[in-house]
Design an enzyme around this catalytic site. Structure first.
Site, PDB file in Angstrom:
ATOM      1  N   ASN A 140       0.831  -1.203   0.000  1.00  0.00           N
ATOM      2  CA  ASN A 140       0.000   0.000   0.000  1.00  0.00           C
ATOM      3  C   ASN A 140       0.873   1.264   0.000  1.00  0.00           C
ATOM      4  O   ASN A 140       2.064   1.195  -0.293  1.00  0.00           O
ATOM      5  CB  ASN A 140      -1.036  -0.016   1.126  1.00  0.00           C
ATOM      6  CG  ASN A 140      -2.352   0.621   0.668  1.00  0.00           C
ATOM      7  OD1 ASN A 140      -2.367   1.730   0.151  1.00  0.00           O
ATOM      8  ND2 ASN A 140      -3.441  -0.107   0.824  1.00  0.00           N
ATOM      9  N   HIS A 166       3.248   0.103  -2.794  1.00  0.00           N
ATOM     10  CA  HIS A 166       3.696  -1.291  -2.763  1.00  0.00           C
ATOM     11  C   HIS A 166       5.225  -1.422  -2.743  1.00  0.00           C
ATOM     12  O   HIS A 166       5.813  -2.203  -3.490  1.00  0.00           O
ATOM     13  CB  HIS A 166       3.091  -2.066  -3.930  1.00  0.00           C
ATOM     14  CG  HIS A 166       1.583  -2.115  -3.892  1.00  0.00           C
ATOM     15  ND1 HIS A 166       0.864  -2.160  -2.719  1.00  0.00           N
ATOM     16  CD2 HIS A 166       0.656  -2.124  -4.898  1.00  0.00           C
ATOM     17  CE1 HIS A 166      -0.438  -2.194  -2.993  1.00  0.00           C
ATOM     18  NE2 HIS A 166      -0.592  -2.160  -4.296  1.00  0.00           N
ATOM     19  N   HIS A 240      -1.210  -9.834  -3.404  1.00  0.00           N
ATOM     20  CA  HIS A 240      -2.033  -8.914  -4.195  1.00  0.00           C
ATOM     21  C   HIS A 240      -2.816  -9.647  -5.292  1.00  0.00           C
ATOM     22  O   HIS A 240      -2.947  -9.139  -6.414  1.00  0.00           O
ATOM     23  CB  HIS A 240      -1.149  -7.824  -4.785  1.00  0.00           C
ATOM     24  CG  HIS A 240      -1.869  -6.544  -5.099  1.00  0.00           C
ATOM     25  ND1 HIS A 240      -2.883  -6.468  -6.035  1.00  0.00           N
ATOM     26  CD2 HIS A 240      -1.738  -5.307  -4.576  1.00  0.00           C
ATOM     27  CE1 HIS A 240      -3.315  -5.219  -6.090  1.00  0.00           C
ATOM     28  NE2 HIS A 240      -2.645  -4.492  -5.211  1.00  0.00           N
ATOM     29  N   SER A 241      -3.363 -10.817  -4.967  1.00  0.00           N
ATOM     30  CA  SER A 241      -4.164 -11.515  -5.984  1.00  0.00           C
ATOM     31  C   SER A 241      -5.435 -10.743  -6.289  1.00  0.00           C
ATOM     32  O   SER A 241      -6.053 -10.156  -5.403  1.00  0.00           O
ATOM     33  CB  SER A 241      -4.531 -12.916  -5.484  1.00  0.00           C
ATOM     34  OG  SER A 241      -3.379 -13.731  -5.481  1.00  0.00           O
ATOM     35  N   ASP A 313     -11.394   1.572  -3.188  1.00  0.00           N
ATOM     36  CA  ASP A 313      -9.938   1.430  -3.083  1.00  0.00           C
ATOM     37  C   ASP A 313      -9.579   1.884  -1.678  1.00  0.00           C
ATOM     38  O   ASP A 313      -8.882   2.874  -1.486  1.00  0.00           O
ATOM     39  CB  ASP A 313      -9.248   2.277  -4.163  1.00  0.00           C
ATOM     40  CG  ASP A 313      -7.800   1.871  -4.383  1.00  0.00           C
ATOM     41  OD1 ASP A 313      -7.303   1.038  -3.606  1.00  0.00           O
ATOM     42  OD2 ASP A 313      -7.174   2.393  -5.327  1.00  0.00           O
ATOM     43  N   GLN A 353      -7.516  -4.115   2.442  1.00  0.00           N
ATOM     44  CA  GLN A 353      -7.766  -3.146   1.365  1.00  0.00           C
ATOM     45  C   GLN A 353      -8.707  -3.785   0.361  1.00  0.00           C
ATOM     46  O   GLN A 353      -8.418  -4.849  -0.176  1.00  0.00           O
ATOM     47  CB  GLN A 353      -6.441  -2.782   0.666  1.00  0.00           C
ATOM     48  CG  GLN A 353      -6.571  -1.790  -0.475  1.00  0.00           C
ATOM     49  CD  GLN A 353      -6.534  -0.328  -0.022  1.00  0.00           C
ATOM     50  OE1 GLN A 353      -6.294  -0.044   1.160  1.00  0.00           O
ATOM     51  NE2 GLN A 353      -6.776   0.589  -0.932  1.00  0.00           N
ATOM     52  N   GLU A 381      -6.748  -7.184   0.091  1.00  0.00           N
ATOM     53  CA  GLU A 381      -5.363  -7.292   0.546  1.00  0.00           C
ATOM     54  C   GLU A 381      -5.305  -7.155   2.062  1.00  0.00           C
ATOM     55  O   GLU A 381      -5.527  -6.067   2.591  1.00  0.00           O
ATOM     56  CB  GLU A 381      -4.527  -6.196  -0.118  1.00  0.00           C
ATOM     57  CG  GLU A 381      -4.615  -6.190  -1.627  1.00  0.00           C
ATOM     58  CD  GLU A 381      -4.497  -4.787  -2.223  1.00  0.00           C
ATOM     59  OE1 GLU A 381      -3.546  -4.067  -1.879  1.00  0.00           O
ATOM     60  OE2 GLU A 381      -5.365  -4.403  -3.019  1.00  0.00           O
TER      61      GLU A 381
HETATM   62  C1  BGC Z   1      -4.162  -0.097  -4.658  1.00  0.00           C
HETATM   63  C2  BGC Z   1      -4.655   0.583  -5.892  1.00  0.00           C
HETATM   64  C3  BGC Z   1      -3.678   0.334  -6.975  1.00  0.00           C
HETATM   65  C4  BGC Z   1      -3.507  -1.125  -7.157  1.00  0.00           C
HETATM   66  C5  BGC Z   1      -2.439  -1.359  -8.170  1.00  0.00           C
HETATM   67  C6  BGC Z   1      -4.043  -1.539  -4.930  1.00  0.00           C
HETATM   68  O1  BGC Z   1      -3.539  -2.196  -3.814  1.00  0.00           O
HETATM   69  O2  BGC Z   1      -5.002   0.145  -3.569  1.00  0.00           O
HETATM   70  O3  BGC Z   1      -4.796   1.964  -5.691  1.00  0.00           O
HETATM   71  O4  BGC Z   1      -4.062   0.938  -8.177  1.00  0.00           O
HETATM   72  O5  BGC Z   1      -3.128  -1.728  -5.963  1.00  0.00           O
HETATM   73  O6  BGC Z   1      -2.598  -2.519  -8.760  1.00  0.00           O
END
Ligand code: BGC
Length: 416
Positions: A140, A166, A240-241, A313, A353, A381
């Protein structure tokens, strides 16, 4: 940054076996393959409170089928296929620890892949919006790419203007992880490790990270995270699946019904950084405390938070009995009515998330040959809250030498 890759899968031979054995020896020498998550509760599996992973000597390592998925900068990328007795199949590669596919049955016993991804390494390297990967050192956003620790200011790359997303430009999703097959009390899996050196992407401390994926006999994908450091740092790890329970490439996820075990969330500013306030979801389109279709309220531009995020988001604050509770709890449940598939997510983390695939724009093509358009997949997430290093009132993401970062998330698949 341009990276050399080859799309053409090559069979791996004796060299791979030798390197696996060497890797296992190195890991046990450095103590990285020690047993994980000793204190982690295990409510998600009927076996009870068993630790997920014990170090498996290379000689006893389970024979997990693998194939080459190409090379990057001269290094082989291997794709493993985990299967359980029920026929559930998960494919995971050592590049970014990426979960490439998750095949689960619908209510008629038809299997399909419910994880968004690509059928070739090149697309993962060149254009992956974090499909399936391990995300770190800080999953994040961190506001303006800066934070302070013990009076020192650290600057990390701004890769999502004006913030860091990230981990930075070269997050944990862009490295090849040392990987060994493991057999655990819960099923077979893959143990992935890497040393993120002091100063990598500007973060302090040599961080030893181990991420263990296990496919259980109960159609669960379990992920255990462990990290230690030799200098105070910040850590926030997740997977991040993106999912579409009707099958990747099947179109919109708007008719999926979602339940989030969260009475509160963290609203964001227009750069998607939390304002610091914790707001109740009640009486807003953010409320998923009971099953709601994802798409039912997503276009409500009068609700500013949805407008800012182009949909969902947002970090949801999971309902816990106390702020320091780290037990494994149900965080989310998703149901897809046509196929009957459901997915539950249990986690030890304080937040989740919910991202409704808002930035998918048709420019990416999945293994089925279908374009991914906005809202064709969702991510959930499990994590600490975004920008915690700059938010003193959020649960801390600081890791000190001598302490262990541990985290567990279990994705369970079933049908209605
Ligand atoms: C975020 C998004 C972002 C995405 C990218 C997510 O974890 O919250 O804002 O665009 O990841 O793939």
């Amino acid at each position: 940054m341009k990276r050399a890759f080859s799309r053409s899968p090559k069979r791996q031979g004796a060299r791979a076996i030798v390197s696996l054995i060497m890797m296992a020896m190195v890991l046990s020498t450095f103590g990285a393959a020690t047993s994980l998550a000793q204190s982690t509760p295990d409510a998600g599996t009927p076996e009870g409170a068993t630790p997920s992973v014990g170090a498996t000597p290379a000689a006893d390592a389970p024979d997990i089928p693998s194939s080459s998925f190409g090379t990057i900068d001269g290094e082989d990328v291997t794709l493993w296929t985990l299967t359980n007795a029920a026929g559930m199949e998960v494919k995971i590669m050592n590049y970014g620890g990426i979960v490439q596919s998750i095949r689960v049955p619908d209510r008629n016993g038809n299997f399909t892949n419910v994880a968004l991804g690509f059928d070739n390494l090149g697309d993962y390297i060149e254009m992956n919006p974090y499909f399936g990967c391990i995300t770190g050192r800080y999953a994040n956003r961190i506001a303006l790419g800066t934070f302070e620790l013990d009076g020192e200011t650290y600057n990390i790359p701004i890769n999502n203007d004006p913030n860091t997303l990230h981990g930075g430009e070269m997050g944990f999703d862009k490295f090849i992880w040392d990987t060994i097959p493991v057999e655990t009390n819960n099923g077979i899996g893959l143990q992935m490790s890497r040393l993120s050196p002091d100063g990598e992407q500007g973060y302090p401390g040599n961080l030893e990270v181990t991420v263990t994926y296990v496919l259980t006999e109960n159609n669960e994908l379990r992920i255990d995270y462990l990290a230690t450091t030799d200098a105070t740092t910040v850590v926030n790890l997740t997977n991040h699946s993106y999912f579409n329970l009707a099958g990747e490439g099947a179109g919109s996820i708007f008719d999926h019904e979602l339940m989030l075990n969260a009475d509160n969330y963290t609203p964001v500013d227009d750069t998607l950084i939390p304002t610091g306030v914790i707001e109740p979801v009640a009486d807003t389109p953010m409320d998923f405390t009971t099953d709601e279709e994802i798409g039912a309220r997503i276009r409500n531009s009068n609700f500013e938070q949805l407008f800012i995020g182009r949909g969902y988001d947002h970090n949801y604050v999971l309902n816990r009995p106390s702020p320091d509770d780290e037990s494994l709890i149900l965080a989310a449940r998703v149901h897809e009515p046509t196929s009957g598939r459901t997915m539950t997510i249990q986690t030890t983390e304080p937040g989740i998330q919910f991202y409704s695939g808002n930035f998918l724009d048709g420019s990416l093509v999945g293994p089925n040959g279908q374009m991914y358009r906005q809202g064709d997949g969702f991510a959930l997430e499990t994590q600490h809250f975004p920008d915690s290093p700059n938010q003193p009132d959020f649960p801390s993401t600081t890791l000190a030498p001598g302490d262990e970062y541990t985290s567990t998330t279990i994705y369970g698949f079933a049908v209605d």
